[in-house]
Design a protein around this motif. Structure first.
Motif, PDB file in Angstrom:
ATOM      1  N   PRO B  42       0.887  -1.089  -0.077  1.00  0.00           N
ATOM      2  CA  PRO B  42      -0.138  -0.291  -0.078  1.00  0.00           C
ATOM      3  C   PRO B  42       0.815   1.443   0.171  1.00  0.00           C
ATOM      4  O   PRO B  42       2.055   1.189   0.526  1.00  0.00           O
ATOM      5  CB  PRO B  42      -0.815  -0.076   1.256  1.00  0.00           C
ATOM      6  CG  PRO B  42       0.077  -1.160   2.281  1.00  0.00           C
ATOM      7  CD  PRO B  42       0.968  -1.988   1.221  1.00  0.00           C
ATOM      8  N   PRO B  43       0.167   2.440  -0.530  1.00  0.00           N
ATOM      9  CA  PRO B  43       0.987   3.746  -0.304  1.00  0.00           C
ATOM     10  C   PRO B  43       1.409   3.856   1.018  1.00  0.00           C
ATOM     11  O   PRO B  43       0.658   3.687   2.061  1.00  0.00           O
ATOM     12  CB  PRO B  43       0.134   4.710  -0.885  1.00  0.00           C
ATOM     13  CG  PRO B  43      -0.880   3.913  -1.620  1.00  0.00           C
ATOM     14  CD  PRO B  43      -0.846   2.664  -1.067  1.00  0.00           C
ATOM     15  N   GLU B  44       2.710   4.425   1.154  1.00  0.00           N
ATOM     16  CA  GLU B  44       3.239   5.049   2.403  1.00  0.00           C
ATOM     17  C   GLU B  44       3.293   6.670   2.531  1.00  0.00           C
ATOM     18  O   GLU B  44       3.685   7.168   1.513  1.00  0.00           O
ATOM     19  CB  GLU B  44       4.633   4.457   2.837  1.00  0.00           C
ATOM     20  CG  GLU B  44       4.542   2.979   2.885  1.00  0.00           C
ATOM     21  CD  GLU B  44       6.111   2.721   2.966  1.00  0.00           C
ATOM     22  OE1 GLU B  44       6.197   1.360   3.388  1.00  0.00           O
ATOM     23  OE2 GLU B  44       7.057   3.529   3.059  1.00  0.00           O
ATOM     24  N   LEU B  45       2.546   7.295   3.506  1.00  0.00           N
ATOM     25  CA  LEU B  45       2.429   8.807   3.441  1.00  0.00           C
ATOM     26  C   LEU B  45       3.984   9.207   3.690  1.00  0.00           C
ATOM     27  O   LEU B  45       4.721   8.804   4.587  1.00  0.00           O
ATOM     28  CB  LEU B  45       1.622   9.218   4.595  1.00  0.00           C
ATOM     29  CG  LEU B  45       1.663  10.459   4.894  1.00  0.00           C
ATOM     30  CD1 LEU B  45       0.773  11.151   3.436  1.00  0.00           C
ATOM     31  CD2 LEU B  45       0.718  11.147   6.164  1.00  0.00           C
ATOM     32  N   MET B  46       4.188  10.228   3.041  1.00  0.00           N
ATOM     33  CA  MET B  46       5.819  10.875   3.315  1.00  0.00           C
ATOM     34  C   MET B  46       5.591  12.190   4.005  1.00  0.00           C
ATOM     35  O   MET B  46       5.980  12.547   4.682  1.00  0.00           O
ATOM     36  CB  MET B  46       6.166  11.133   1.908  1.00  0.00           C
ATOM     37  CG  MET B  46       6.825   9.740   1.309  1.00  0.00           C
ATOM     38  SD  MET B  46       7.483   9.873  -0.554  1.00  0.00           S
ATOM     39  CE  MET B  46       8.965  10.547  -0.111  1.00  0.00           C
ATOM     40  N   PHE B  47       4.831  13.195   3.259  1.00  0.00           N
ATOM     41  CA  PHE B  47       4.633  14.706   3.357  1.00  0.00           C
ATOM     42  C   PHE B  47       3.177  14.810   3.527  1.00  0.00           C
ATOM     43  O   PHE B  47       2.543  14.495   2.381  1.00  0.00           O
ATOM     44  CB  PHE B  47       5.520  15.346   2.616  1.00  0.00           C
ATOM     45  CG  PHE B  47       6.830  15.231   2.606  1.00  0.00           C
ATOM     46  CD1 PHE B  47       7.409  14.632   1.693  1.00  0.00           C
ATOM     47  CD2 PHE B  47       7.798  15.436   3.856  1.00  0.00           C
ATOM     48  CE1 PHE B  47       8.865  14.326   1.559  1.00  0.00           C
ATOM     49  CE2 PHE B  47       8.975  15.355   3.610  1.00  0.00           C
ATOM     50  CZ  PHE B  47       9.665  14.689   2.662  1.00  0.00           C
ATOM     51  N   VAL B  48       2.570  15.846   3.965  1.00  0.00           N
ATOM     52  CA  VAL B  48       1.239  16.448   4.205  1.00  0.00           C
ATOM     53  C   VAL B  48       1.651  17.944   4.035  1.00  0.00           C
ATOM     54  O   VAL B  48       2.275  18.571   4.779  1.00  0.00           O
ATOM     55  CB  VAL B  48       0.419  16.123   4.978  1.00  0.00           C
ATOM     56  CG1 VAL B  48      -0.958  16.703   4.818  1.00  0.00           C
ATOM     57  CG2 VAL B  48       0.166  14.610   5.033  1.00  0.00           C
ATOM     58  N   TYR B  49       1.002  18.761   3.149  1.00  0.00           N
ATOM     59  CA  TYR B  49       1.033  20.200   3.068  1.00  0.00           C
ATOM     60  C   TYR B  49      -0.448  20.666   3.442  1.00  0.00           C
ATOM     61  O   TYR B  49      -1.480  20.140   2.741  1.00  0.00           O
ATOM     62  CB  TYR B  49       1.442  20.754   1.780  1.00  0.00           C
ATOM     63  CG  TYR B  49       2.751  21.152   1.873  1.00  0.00           C
ATOM     64  CD1 TYR B  49       3.715  20.111   1.532  1.00  0.00           C
ATOM     65  CD2 TYR B  49       3.428  22.396   2.366  1.00  0.00           C
ATOM     66  CE1 TYR B  49       5.151  20.200   1.587  1.00  0.00           C
ATOM     67  CE2 TYR B  49       4.702  22.450   2.276  1.00  0.00           C
ATOM     68  CZ  TYR B  49       5.684  21.419   1.820  1.00  0.00           C
ATOM     69  OH  TYR B  49       6.968  21.675   1.806  1.00  0.00           O
ATOM     70  N   SER B  50      -0.766  21.649   4.381  1.00  0.00           N
ATOM     71  CA  SER B  50      -1.861  22.139   4.615  1.00  0.00           C
ATOM     72  C   SER B  50      -1.901  23.793   4.389  1.00  0.00           C
ATOM     73  O   SER B  50      -0.992  24.217   5.404  1.00  0.00           O
ATOM     74  CB  SER B  50      -2.401  21.879   5.902  1.00  0.00           C
ATOM     75  OG  SER B  50      -3.821  22.127   6.589  1.00  0.00           O
ATOM     76  N   TYR B  51      -2.805  24.070   3.668  1.00  0.00           N
ATOM     77  CA  TYR B  51      -2.666  25.785   3.346  1.00  0.00           C
ATOM     78  C   TYR B  51      -1.151  26.136   3.193  1.00  0.00           C
ATOM     79  O   TYR B  51      -0.902  26.875   3.854  1.00  0.00           O
ATOM     80  CB  TYR B  51      -3.464  26.368   4.456  1.00  0.00           C
ATOM     81  CG  TYR B  51      -5.029  26.495   4.435  1.00  0.00           C
ATOM     82  CD1 TYR B  51      -5.511  25.383   5.231  1.00  0.00           C
ATOM     83  CD2 TYR B  51      -5.612  27.486   3.774  1.00  0.00           C
ATOM     84  CE1 TYR B  51      -6.969  25.327   5.192  1.00  0.00           C
ATOM     85  CE2 TYR B  51      -7.099  27.435   3.891  1.00  0.00           C
ATOM     86  CZ  TYR B  51      -7.825  26.494   4.428  1.00  0.00           C
ATOM     87  OH  TYR B  51      -8.960  26.484   4.388  1.00  0.00           O
TER      88      TYR B  51
END
Lengths: 118, 117
Positions: B42-51
């Motif tokens: 499954p995909p693995e989260l690396m980064f999240v940008y919020s606003y």
């Protein structure tokens, strides 16, 4: 921590038949969302169906429907009238309403590879 | 058709190269994501940008450097990668808070296949 379990690594179904993919999850949250994503050989991740936990009614999208059993923490996907184009990896995924900013964190299961045959 | 567009679709780079993956979404979403996916996983989260601000870094090595120039664009700068970094890199976006019942739904692009030689 949330976990999502898909116990069927591979499944096969004949064209026009119905197949059900299983998914169970574990969470202490009461409000959350569940998803089924489809990933064909092209590898694009496509949203198949979404279920809000606060809704008792099972979600449906054309030939795709879910059986959501909140107490049992079960979220199975039924595909009716299977088509060759349904051949793909199917991932069950979970997100709760714990936002970081405006974002969501998806927890994926390990996937079920579905093969539709003639 | 996806409204999350990723370029390039395929990239081969040497371990000393510097390259970038690009992502653009046209849905007015306020959260954007980078995922890494190895074969049969499954995909693995690396980064999240919020606003446009980095809100989650899942302990990703510094040879991966994300950038969010504006709310529609997301880049992933690559430098000094290792062969084990070869994978499918998926960009995604979601509407976020205030997005109603679809706010939590994450939509993915077609991915960029990266091969490190």
């Amino acid at each position: 921590a949330q976990t999502v379990t898909q116990s069927q690594p591979e499944m096969s179904v004949q064209e026009a038949e119905t197949v059900t993919l299983s998914c169970t999850y574990d969470t202490s949250e009461n409000n959350y969302y569940l998803f089924w994503y489809k990933q064909p050989p092209s590898r694009q991740m496509i949203l198949v169906i979404r279920q809000e936990a606060y809704k008792q009614q099972n979600a449906t999208e054309n030939r795709f429907s879910v059986n959501f059993q909140k107490a049992a923490k079960s979220f199975s996907l039924k595909i009716s009238d299977s088509q060759l184009g349904d051949t793909a990896m199917y991932f069950c995924a979970f997100t709760d309403l714990t936002y970081t900013g405006t974002a969501s964190k998806l927890t994926f299961g390990t996937g079920t590879r579905l093969q539709v045959t003639l | 058709d996806t409204e999350v567009t990723q370029t390039p679709k395929h990239l081969v780079m040497g371990m000393t190269n510097k390259k970038s993956l690009k992502c653009e979404q046209h849905m007015g979403h306020r959260a954007m994501y980078w995922y890494k996916q190895k074969a049969k996983k499954p995909p693995e989260l690396m980064f999240v940008y919020s606003y446009e601000k980095l809100s989650i870094n899942e302990s990703v090595p510094s040879r991966f450097s994300p950038e969010c120039p504006n709310s529609s664009l997301l880049n992933l700068h690559l430098h000094a990668l290792q062969p084990e970094d070869s994978a499918l890199y998926l960009c995604a976006s979601s509407q976020g808070l205030g997005g109603g019942r679809t706010g939590n739904t994450i939509y993915f692009g077609e991915g960029s296949w990266l091969t490190v030689v």
